[in-house]
Design an enzyme around this catalytic site. Structure first.
Site: not given
Lengths: 381, 255, 332
Positions: A362, A132, A336, A365, A241
């Site tokens: 890339e 990061s 499910i 979050s 990107g």
């Protein structure tokens, strides 16, 4: 305001959907389980113009716009997020910066090959201790006559094993972003090698490896953009990107939804299809809603890009929201499917594994939120 | 070689259709309309012959304005030109009327081969191809699964699937062919092809055919009767065999 | 005559084909409703035996049109001969089987005569003196009702196996009339090199009462031998869904479904077929459906009369043996 895809976009959508469902989908599970690089598929994708979508026709590309790119990549990722990764990396992280920052000679040397599939691109920014915090990278480049000599190790390089055309970021000056330069490094240059090949949770048909630069000698002509502009190039490239990753996440989420609808309509419990139970319907409704929201965010970011406007914040929002949607939707899809969702006979376990990477690469979050926060606070100040 | 390929726009067969509540037809709202996939095979056949012999592939369609999108798909595959015939009467026309309209337009074009899909997946009628052959005075070969044109481009050798065998038929050119899915694998329209197609003009003309009065008309459309699921049993081989044999004997009465 | 109902008869080795007998049965009923006669029209090289066979199945009149140029079948010759006969006799309705031949020449014939034509008819009724057909449309996602305009000759191309073959009445005979229709070799532009029979020990798909069909669950081409053996024992035809065709396990003419054949046998036995809509489009009209699949959630079970969740590799060989035993009866 017009929310319609153009006729051209719809044609792209239907072509890529058909290509993906006929050429990729039938082998997607096998490619994943055997961790096989889809050589043939990439060749066919190149023949259709998918390896140089936004590159102008004069360099061998298809000359399409960013919305077409997002539309196409959703379809590719719907079939296989792994295959889509290979295609989006070469397009958005390699061909695109060469187009935007390259010299005429660099464009002519690299773009036609990237577009026609004789070259494949990879992007070497991250290092073992610079993820990061990418701008703290420690790979160095020192000038030696007409060449630069690169030294260091790049980590988590998508397509690192198969790619032959690498964008490598290395330190040519001071600490921080301004001391970084970008280089176009061919695998045939002396001193570049594939290092450790990673075993991954998902997107298994795309390789991820270290790229080791051991006094790798790069011609001075292969500096991409200005010396010291690497940080800027890296970040602006990632904006593009992130559109590709948003599209990927939307594709995964849609796959999760479509498979869930099909399964829930077929699966009978308590004497009726489970789709008739509200507990299931609510999950399907929320999946569909979040997917639609993700798509609108991605289309809008792409729209701003093709208008030549700044779209950093919007690209981050699209990537953030879409990737969290993919993770959430694939998680619900497994639920499910119940026990069947946990085994490899059904595809949802693959979506679940593939989705996770979209929240990481890339820009995690957390990084996306940081980018968004900086942008919104900037406005207030 | 001058090749004319007939194209129709139909609802995507992958998607469900909605029948209008009054049963007068299907609801086109939100429907994904595409080139009839047999016509993709017809276009592919035309493109391959063009690659072999030179010449042009011209696409032709009769239908509403939106049909242009299907034509553009064919242009993106590599066809040279496309033309659309529109007309107020077309909506009421039946298949023979459609064949008449197409025949009038094709007569005005040079044509060594006219190629159609063996059927269109909306009406499933498979009338227009052979009817068009008759109206153009051309010999025909329908539902072909193999096609070779001799080096001088004077005859086509085709294979047709017939009951229990394959008919090998020689057809002198000019001729009309309708094609089966197994004839070829249609190419995808490429992205550069899509960009080129976007720049091409689709010539539009209006049909002046006055004889559009239909000799048959659709009066009602209903969903097919839904089958009820029967018994589903989990069984080992012996029990399964006993169940099936009993069913064949007692229910189906074929044993 | 104006109220007659015609059947254009297809035949092979001196015998009318099953579809033509089915149509003849229906023609008799429709002729009754329309106040005309059931007429069989038999084109061919030497059709005397075929012509004699048709009376017991309900033909009132049999027209023959004999010419060596009519065999092998070509669209040019057939259209010419049938067209001239219809022009001369002007029946109200002509039934043609939806076969490789029928689908080939019937639309051409309609265009030549300017006659109304409806193809793929799954039923044909006289309703208040107007003629109404139903037919599958939109790849069997809908059934359409089509009404003919009342003027002139009407052509119906009718699907196989929608009407039963009538019970033959050996005492019944039809008047056989020879028609002379000029046919010139020059009118026949196409040339049939040969018709290669596909050698199979099983019945053709479109004529079978029982169809044994395989899907992706068979796992490979070699396992179709299991179906062949069962089909042979049952006197059935072998078909497949699309994946085995796309994978090259079996030729395209095996395919049943949207992109293949439409069938409606007495019994359809689906083995290892999941039941994708594309396949259901071709077989959901079967009278009885039996499905064997290892996946209890396979959609095919939603429409099967009998569904077996089990291993087809174990079941099929045993089933073949059991069928042989049942068919062999006392002879065993």
């Amino acid at each position: 305001m017009d929310f319609q895809l153009t006729e051209e976009h719809r044609m792209v959508q239907s072509m890529v959907r058909e290509f993906a469902s006929k050429e990729i989908l039938p082998v997607a599970a096998e490619l994943d389980h055997t961790e096989t690089f889809p050589q043939e598929i990439i060749k066919k994708a190149a023949a259709l113009g998918l390896m140089g979508m936004v590159v102008p026709e004069r360099y061998g590309g298809a000359g399409m716009d960013a919305i077409a790119y997002v539309v196409a990549h959703e379809e590719l990722a719907r079939a296989s997020a792994g295959v889509q990764t290979i295609i989006t990396v070469s397009n958005s992280l390699v061909a695109d910066p060469i187009l935007r920052y390259g010299t005429q000679a660099q464009r002519q040397r690299y773009l036609p090959g990237l577009c026609d599939g004789t070259r494949l691109g990879c992007y070497c920014l991250t290092e073992p201790s610079a993820g990061s915090d990418a701008m703290s990278l420690s790979t160095t480049a020192r000038r030696d006559g007409d060449e630069w000599v690169l030294r260091g190790t790049k980590a988590f390089v998508s397509s690192g094993v198969e790619a032959d055309t690498c964008i490598v970021y290395a330190r040519t000056g001071q600490e921080g972003a301004r001391g970084i330069s970008a280089f176009i490094v061919e695998k045939s240059f002396p001193g570049i090698a594939v290092g450790k090949i990673e075993k991954k949770l998902g997107i298994k048909c795309s390789s991820t490896s270290e790229i080791v630069l051991d006094d790798c000698r790069v011609p001075a002509d292969n500096v991409l953009g200005d010396l010291g502009a690497g940080g800027k190039i890296a970040l602006s490239t990632l904006d593009g990107g992130r559109l590709g990753i948003a599209a990927q996440a939307i594709g995964i989420a849609r796959a999760a939804l479509e498979d869930s609808i099909a399964y829930a309509s077929e699966r009978q419990q308590f004497g009726r299809p489970i789709a008739e139970f509200q507990a299931i319907q609510w999950m399907l409704a929320d999946m569909a809603t979040r997917i639609e929201a993700s798509r609108l965010l991605a289309y809008r970011a792409a729209y701003l890009r093709q208008q030549g406007q700044r779209y950093t914040k919007e690209a981050s929002m699209a990537k953030l929201f879409a990737s969290e949607t993919a993770m959430w939707a694939s998680h619900k899809a497994v639920q499910i499917h119940g026990g069947y969702g946990y085994i490899q006979d059904y595809a949802v376990e693959r979506y679940f594994r593939d989705a996770k990477i979209t929240e990481i690469y890339e820009g995690t979050s957390e990084i996306q939120r940081l980018v968004i926060a900086r942008n919104v606070m900037e406005r207030v100040q | 070689m001058n090749i004319v390929v007939c194209v129709k726009q139909v609802p995507d067969t992958e998607a469900p259709i909605r029948i209008k509540p009054d049963g007068s037809g299907i609801d086109e709202m939100g429907l994904n309309l595409v080139m009839n996939y047999y016509d993709e095979h017809a276009t592919e056949a035309g493109l391959r012959l063009k690659e072999q012999f030179g010449g042009t592939v011209t696409l032709i369609a009769a239908g509403p304005e939106r049909t242009k999108e299907a034509l553009r798909t064919g242009l993106a595959m590599g066809a040279d030109e496309a033309m659309l015939i529109t007309g107020p009467g077309l909506e009421q026309s039946d298949h023979l009327g459609m064949a008449r309209v197409l025949a009038a337009a094709i007569k005005a074009l040079p044509h060594d081969l006219v190629i159609c899909g063996k059927l269109s997946t909306d009406d499933n009628a498979s009338i227009v191809g052979p009817a068009l052959a008759e109206l153009l005075g051309l010999p025909q070969a329908t539902a072909i699964a193999h096609l070779e044109v001799d080096a001088s481009a004077t005859t086509a050798l085709v294979h047709r699937e017939v009951e229990g065998g394959v008919e090998i038929l020689e057809v002198p050119l000019p001729a009309l062919l309708t094609v089966e899915r197994s004839l070829n694998e249609p190419r995808y329209p490429s992205l550069p092809g899509i960009m080129k197609a976007k720049r091409k003009e689709i010539k539009t003309s209006t049909s002046t055919d006055q004889k559009v009065a239909a000799s048959s008309r659709l009066t009602k459309l209903v969903p097919p009767p839904k089958r009820q699921a029967g018994r589903v049993i989990e069984a080992d081989a012996d029990k399964a065999v006993a169940e099936i044999v009993a069913f064949l004997k007692n229910d189906a009465k074929v044993l | 005559m104006a109220n007659d109902v015609w059947v254009v008869v297809e035949h092979e080795s001196g015998q009318p084909k099953k579809i033509s007998l089915e149509l003849l049965g229906r023609a008799g009923q429709l002729a009754l409703a329309l106040g005309g006669k059931a007429v069989a029209f038999v084109p061919g090289r030497d059709v005397s035996a075929v012509a004699r066979a048709l009376g017991p199945y309900g033909a009132d009149i049999v027209y023959t049109a004999q010419d060596p140029l009519l065999e092998p079948y070509t669209a040019d010759a057939q259209t010419q001969v049938v067209g001239e006969a219809l022009r001369k006799e002007q029946p109200t309705l002509v039934l043609i089987g939806s076969t490789a031949q029928g689908r080939d020449y019937a639309p051409r014939l309609a265009a030549r005569l300017g006659a109304a034509i409806v193809t793929d008819c799954a039923s044909l009724e006289v309703d208040n003196s107007s003629l109404v057909a139903t037919r599958p449309m939109y790849t069997r996602k809908a059934i359409g009702t089509v009404m003919y305009a009342s003027e002139g000759i009407r052509i119906a191309v009718v699907l196989p196996a929608v009407y039963p073959v009538p019970q033959a009445d050996p005492k019944r005979t039809a008047e056989v009339r020879a028609m002379r229709i000029p046919l010139d070799a020059k009118q026949i532009r196409t040339k049939v090199h040969e018709v290669q029979a596909i050698k199979r020990e099983t019945v053709p798909l479109t004529e079978a009462d029982v169809i044994v069909s395989g899907g992706r669950g068979l796992r490979g081409p070699e396992n179709f031998a299991l179906l062949d053996a069962l089909a042979k024992a049952l006197g059935a035809a072998v078909g497949s869904s699309r994946p085995p065709v796309d994978s090259g396990w079996v030729p395209h003419d095996y395919e049943i479904g949207q992109t293949g054949k439409t069938v409606s046998p007495q019994v359809y036995l689906a083995c290892g077929i999941s039941g994708a809509p594309q396949h259901l489009a071709g077989m959901s009209g079967s009278k009885h459906i039996v499905a064997i699949n290892k996946d209890p959630n396979a959609p095919i079970f939603q429409l099967a009369d009998l569904g077996i969740v089990g291993d087809l590799f174990e079941i099929l060989p045993k089933l073949t043996e059991a069928v042989k035993k049942a068919k062999g009866g006392n002879r065993d």
